[in-house]
Design a protein around this motif. Structure first.
Motif, PDB file in Angstrom:
ATOM      1  N   VAL A 148       0.831  -1.207   0.000  1.00 26.36           N
ATOM      2  CA  VAL A 148       0.000   0.000   0.000  1.00 26.36           C
ATOM      3  C   VAL A 148       0.861   1.251   0.000  1.00 26.36           C
ATOM      4  CG1 VAL A 148      -1.743   1.300   1.275  1.00 26.36           C
ATOM      5  CG2 VAL A 148      -1.910  -1.180   1.144  1.00 26.36           C
ATOM      6  N   LEU A 149       1.960   1.233   0.754  1.00 27.10           N
ATOM      7  CA  LEU A 149       2.832   2.402   0.840  1.00 27.10           C
ATOM      8  C   LEU A 149       3.430   2.770  -0.523  1.00 27.10           C
ATOM      9  CD1 LEU A 149       4.737   1.809   4.211  1.00 27.10           C
ATOM     10  CD2 LEU A 149       3.071   3.614   3.712  1.00 27.10           C
ATOM     11  N   HIS A 150       3.560   1.786  -1.405  1.00 23.52           N
ATOM     12  CA  HIS A 150       4.115   2.060  -2.726  1.00 23.52           C
ATOM     13  C   HIS A 150       3.066   2.606  -3.687  1.00 23.52           C
ATOM     14  CE1 HIS A 150       7.452  -0.637  -1.365  1.00 23.52           C
ATOM     15  NE2 HIS A 150       8.155   0.260  -2.048  1.00 23.52           N
ATOM     16  N   MET A 151       1.807   2.630  -3.263  1.00 18.54           N
ATOM     17  CA  MET A 151       0.743   3.182  -4.093  1.00 18.54           C
ATOM     18  C   MET A 151       0.733   4.707  -3.991  1.00 18.54           C
ATOM     19  SD  MET A 151      -2.239   0.489  -2.948  1.00 18.54           S
ATOM     20  CE  MET A 151      -3.533   1.528  -3.643  1.00 18.54           C
ATOM     21  N   THR A 152       0.081   5.341  -4.946  1.00 20.48           N
ATOM     22  CA  THR A 152      -0.113   6.786  -4.871  1.00 20.48           C
ATOM     23  C   THR A 152      -0.938   7.113  -3.629  1.00 20.48           C
ATOM     24  OG1 THR A 152      -0.096   6.922  -7.291  1.00 20.48           O
ATOM     25  CG2 THR A 152      -1.007   8.809  -6.075  1.00 20.48           C
ATOM     26  N   ALA A 153      -0.465   8.043  -2.851  1.00 21.65           N
ATOM     27  CA  ALA A 153      -1.137   8.429  -1.603  1.00 21.65           C
ATOM     28  C   ALA A 153      -1.224   7.248  -0.629  1.00 21.65           C
ATOM     29  CB  ALA A 153      -2.531   8.979  -1.872  1.00 21.65           C
ATOM     30  N   GLY A 154      -0.307   6.286  -0.790  1.00 22.00           N
ATOM     31  CA  GLY A 154      -0.340   5.104   0.070  1.00 22.00           C
ATOM     32  C   GLY A 154      -0.120   5.426   1.534  1.00 22.00           C
ATOM     33  N   ARG A 155       0.778   6.367   1.813  1.00 21.11           N
ATOM     34  CA  ARG A 155       1.044   6.728   3.203  1.00 21.11           C
ATOM     35  C   ARG A 155      -0.202   7.315   3.854  1.00 21.11           C
ATOM     36  NH1 ARG A 155       6.721   9.925   3.584  1.00 21.11           N
ATOM     37  NH2 ARG A 155       6.122   9.885   5.801  1.00 21.11           N
ATOM     38  N   TRP A 156      -0.941   8.118   3.080  1.00 18.70           N
ATOM     39  CA  TRP A 156      -2.175   8.694   3.620  1.00 18.70           C
ATOM     40  C   TRP A 156      -3.212   7.601   3.899  1.00 18.70           C
ATOM     41  CZ3 TRP A 156      -2.339  13.476   5.363  1.00 18.70           C
ATOM     42  CH2 TRP A 156      -1.416  14.418   4.864  1.00 18.70           C
ATOM     43  N   LEU A 157      -3.264   6.604   3.009  1.00 20.25           N
ATOM     44  CA  LEU A 157      -4.232   5.524   3.180  1.00 20.25           C
ATOM     45  C   LEU A 157      -3.903   4.689   4.415  1.00 20.25           C
ATOM     46  CD1 LEU A 157      -6.649   3.946   2.181  1.00 20.25           C
ATOM     47  CD2 LEU A 157      -5.133   2.667   0.643  1.00 20.25           C
ATOM     48  N   VAL A 158      -2.619   4.331   4.571  1.00 20.36           N
ATOM     49  CA  VAL A 158      -2.204   3.559   5.743  1.00 20.36           C
ATOM     50  C   VAL A 158      -2.455   4.363   7.013  1.00 20.36           C
ATOM     51  CG1 VAL A 158      -0.229   2.529   6.935  1.00 20.36           C
ATOM     52  CG2 VAL A 158      -0.524   2.176   4.480  1.00 20.36           C
ATOM     53  N   GLY A 159      -2.130   5.659   6.961  1.00 21.72           N
ATOM     54  CA  GLY A 159      -2.358   6.505   8.119  1.00 21.72           C
ATOM     55  C   GLY A 159      -3.835   6.610   8.467  1.00 21.72           C
ATOM     56  N   ALA A 160      -4.692   6.702   7.435  1.00 21.00           N
ATOM     57  CA  ALA A 160      -6.129   6.792   7.677  1.00 21.00           C
ATOM     58  C   ALA A 160      -6.663   5.515   8.313  1.00 21.00           C
ATOM     59  CB  ALA A 160      -6.863   7.077   6.359  1.00 21.00           C
ATOM     60  N   VAL A 161      -6.179   4.375   7.817  1.00 23.82           N
ATOM     61  CA  VAL A 161      -6.596   3.097   8.411  1.00 23.82           C
ATOM     62  C   VAL A 161      -6.154   3.030   9.865  1.00 23.82           C
ATOM     63  CG1 VAL A 161      -6.227   0.604   8.344  1.00 23.82           C
ATOM     64  CG2 VAL A 161      -6.639   1.854   6.225  1.00 23.82           C
ATOM     65  N   GLY A 162      -4.906   3.426  10.113  1.00 21.81           N
ATOM     66  CA  GLY A 162      -4.411   3.421  11.483  1.00 21.81           C
ATOM     67  C   GLY A 162      -5.223   4.309  12.400  1.00 21.81           C
ATOM     68  N   LEU A 163      -5.537   5.522  11.926  1.00 15.58           N
ATOM     69  CA  LEU A 163      -6.335   6.444  12.747  1.00 15.58           C
ATOM     70  C   LEU A 163      -7.733   5.884  13.000  1.00 15.58           C
ATOM     71  CD1 LEU A 163      -5.363   9.921  11.245  1.00 15.58           C
ATOM     72  CD2 LEU A 163      -4.810   9.040  13.521  1.00 15.58           C
TER      73      LEU A 163
END
Length: 274
Positions: A148-163
């Motif tokens: 997921v982190l390698h996807m576009t905006a992946g960091r935001w997606l992982v962060g959103a899931v975490g939050l």
């Protein structure tokens, strides 16, 4: 040509009938028993990890493998899977037709919650089937997070899931502290809810909430640092708790709390509003 007096069924008629089905209600209550068994095993695995004698991965799949190793484990696994599947179907019907007893102003929120629970219980049912058939496995949290982190905006997606998971953990803690979960026990369940059940629910909700918050925090850390190795599931969260100051005590308390949630789930099988 005479017009038929029969009305065509509305799109929501099938899920509404399922929602009111006594058979599905009984099976869904069995799903709470499945949840109770799972959390008892999770609590036991957490305590074993705390005292330095782990006997399996302290997560949902590890708990299901422990169940598989018990006498009659194959049958127990299939019953557990059936219970979770029925509970997932029940939550799905509530997502589609509404949650009985909820105020109209809160229906949208309650439907979203029911949809999330349907996904969760469906995943647990699939996991139980995978363990029963020997097909359990799949990528680790770190591997999936890396993808997921390698996807576009992946960091935001992982962060959103975490939050989202952190918020879910906080909601569990607040629900346990305020005893708001008692509302789920008042309705079509049998008998009055005793104080022992309420206390078990309080301890269980708080402990489960803490564990969820740690899981979410691990994903947020992975997003902030772009390091998938920081992500993890319940097993990593429990090990994180263990590695803190007084971690052994904290993990034992967490394990006891998770087990308390399991006992509470048995009571919920009887008292839950359906």
């Amino acid at each position: 040509m005479p017009v038929s007096s029969k009305r065509s069924a509305s799109p929501s008629s099938t899920p509404r009938r399922a929602n009111r089905s006594p058979a599905l209600q009984v099976l869904a209550r069995g799903g709470y028993i499945s949840s109770g068994v799972l959390h008892l095993l999770l609590g036991w695995l957490a305590i074993r990890l705390a005292v330095g004698s782990p006997s399996g991965s302290p997560d949902q799949q590890g708990a299901l493998r422990q169940l598989a190793a018990a006498p009659g484990g194959a049958v127990l696994l299939w019953l557990t899977a059936a219970g979770f599947a029925a509970l997932a179907l029940w939550q799905l019907t509530e997502t589609l037709v509404g949650v009985p007893g909820a105020e109209s102003s809160k229906q949208a929120r309650e439907r979203i919650k029911a949809g999330g629970k349907a996904v969760l219980y469906g995943a647990l049912a699939a996991m139980a089937v995978g363990v029963a058939t020997g097909a359990a496995g799949g990528g680790s949290e770190e591997g999936l997070t890396a993808d997921v982190l390698h996807m576009t905006a992946g960091r935001w997606l992982v962060g959103a899931v975490g939050l989202a998971v952190v918020v879910g953990g906080v909601v569990h803690v607040v629900s346990g502290w305020r005893k708001s979960f008692v509302d789920d026990l008042q309705g079509t369940g049998g008998g009055a809810v005793g104080q022992a059940v309420v206390r078990l629910g309080q301890v269980g909700y708080v402990a489960k909430g803490v564990a969820l918050a740690v899981v979410g925090g691990l994903f947020v850390a992975a997003a902030v640092t772009a390091d998938p190795q920081k992500a993890g599931g319940l097993d990593d969260a429990l090990r994180t708790i263990r590695d803190q100051p007084f971690g052994t005590v904290l993990l034992v308390v967490t394990g006891v709390g998770i087990a308390a949630y399991g006992v509470y789930s048995f009571a919920r099988a009887r008292y839950a509003r359906m």
